[in-house]
Design an enzyme around this catalytic site. Structure first.
Site, PDB file in Angstrom:
ATOM      1  N   GLY A  70      47.255  39.307  34.770  1.00 51.17           N
ATOM      2  CA  GLY A  70      47.847  40.282  35.671  1.00 51.17           C
ATOM      3  C   GLY A  70      46.972  41.516  35.669  1.00 51.17           C
TER       4      GLY A  70
ATOM      5  N   ASP B 142      45.225  41.771  42.903  1.00 48.38           N
ATOM      6  CA  ASP B 142      44.218  42.055  41.880  1.00 48.38           C
ATOM      7  C   ASP B 142      43.164  43.035  42.373  1.00 48.38           C
ATOM      8  OD1 ASP B 142      44.339  39.958  39.333  1.00 48.38           O
ATOM      9  OD2 ASP B 142      45.438  39.326  41.107  1.00 48.38           O
TER      10      ASP B 142
END
EC number: 5.3.1.23
Length: 355
Positions: free
Chosen positions: A48, A238
């Site tokens: 993450g 991202d």
């Protein structure tokens, strides 16, 4: 306010949940040196974009703690090398390089301190990055819940919950906020092949929070859209390019195309640290290519014949024209995104500079 699981924290060394083992096992990893931090990021013990940024910041602090440098100038040299090693672990997620650069900037700005004082200053900065990330996630939740006010069935992909951040999450933050307000909400959770972050992590997080969910395979999403059972899609990111192109877990682009075909809004939730104003558009975002075994195996069990050719891009890029809105801690941006994203980043930088 509901308690949420902490993903990464400092307890003499960086500590993190080994996300590869969830939901079967909740195991804590203590990273005793820089190499173990690098391996934790590379192997996806922690994953993450915001979470690996925080982990990398702690990695920089740990490198400073473990260094035998007797002067601040020597310590700066060690930190520059640590940054290069950390940045190379996951090239797509911009939060990683953002966090290590912030740590290096702080070190350079405080180079006149005694070396032990500089070590403490770096640890304080890493802690600030962690704390600010959680605050940003909660702000994303408050901004984003407005967009979900009329949505009862929300689809999400991969894991952009508390496990992907310091706590609380990005894409799951508005969902949590709606739930905490006592409003009904149901989440379709894409399993997210090949690493199964949706099945293993998002479904588990939502279950722990008491939020209604249904797990589906990735190729079922179109069916539920066609049946009118998806009101909106919300995902994390991202890296967001300056023009609003969004790099996210592989499969996001396909969902965006499907959403457009079914007139379903697609929302992207991410902190401003995910916005990369130096990258003009998605074509310039590097796409990480991961291990073929993650495709041919589930856990240790082979699901494909040995020796076959495998492709495994870990991310894809969703063009800005397929994105309905981008939710950050600074508010909500709508197309065209470029000017609003720049304003949001500048506001966030100014706020951080004032702390």
């Amino acid at each position: 306010m509901a308690d949420v699981l902490k993903t990464v924290w400092w307890d003499e060394v960086p500590c993190l949940i080994d996300q590869r083992l969830l939901p079967a096992t909740l195991d804590i990893v203590r990273c005793e040196d820089l190499n173990s931090v690098i391996e934790a990021i590379r192997s996806m013990q922690v994953r993450g974009a915001p979470a690996i940024g925080i982990t990398a910041a702690y990695g920089m602090a740990l490198a400073a703690q473990r260094s035998t440098a007797q002067t601040s100038s020597k310590l700066l040299e060690k930190l520059a090398k640590a940054k290069a090693l950390l940045d190379a672990t996951r090239p797509t997620a911009i939060n990683l390089a953002w966090a290590t650069q912030r740590m290096l900037d702080v070190a350079q700005a405080n180079h006149t301190l005694e070396v032990d004082q500089l070590r403490q200053r770096l640890l304080a900065e890493a802690e600030a990055i962690r704390d600010q990330d959680e605050a940003m996630c909660r702000a994303i939740g408050q901004h984003g819940k407005v967009l979900l006010a009329q949505s009862r069935n929300v689809l999400t992909h991969c894991n952009a919950g508390g496990l992907a951040t310091a706590a609380y999450g990005t894409a799951l933050a508005p969902i949590r906020a709606v739930h905490e307000d006592g409003q009904p909400i149901h989440v379709w959770v894409d399993e997210t092949r090949p690493f199964l972050q949706g099945a293993r992590l998002t479904a588990w997080e939502l279950q722990q929070a008491g939020i209604d969910l249904t797990l589906i395979t990735d190729n079922m999403a179109a069916y539920f859209m066609q049946q009118g059972q998806v009101d909106c899609i919300i995902v994390g990111s991202d890296r967001i390019a300056a023009n609003g192109d969004v790099a996210n877990k592989i499969g996001t682009y396909g969902l965006a195309v499907l959403a457009k075909a079914h007139n379903i809004p697609l929302y992207v939730a991410a902190p401003t640290s995910t916005i990369d104003l130096q990258t003009a558009d998605g074509a310039a975002i590097p796409i990480e290519q991961r291990s073929t075994q993650e495709v041919t195996h589930i856990g240790q069990q082979a699901i494909a014949a040995a020796g076959i050719k495998v492709a495994h891009p870990a991310f894809d890029v969703t063009p800005a024209h397929l994105v309905t809105a981008i939710i950050t801690e600074q508010g909500i941006a709508y197309p065209p995104f470029a000017e609003q994203l720049q304003t949001m980043v500048e506001a966030a930088n100014a706020a951080n500079a004032g702390k």
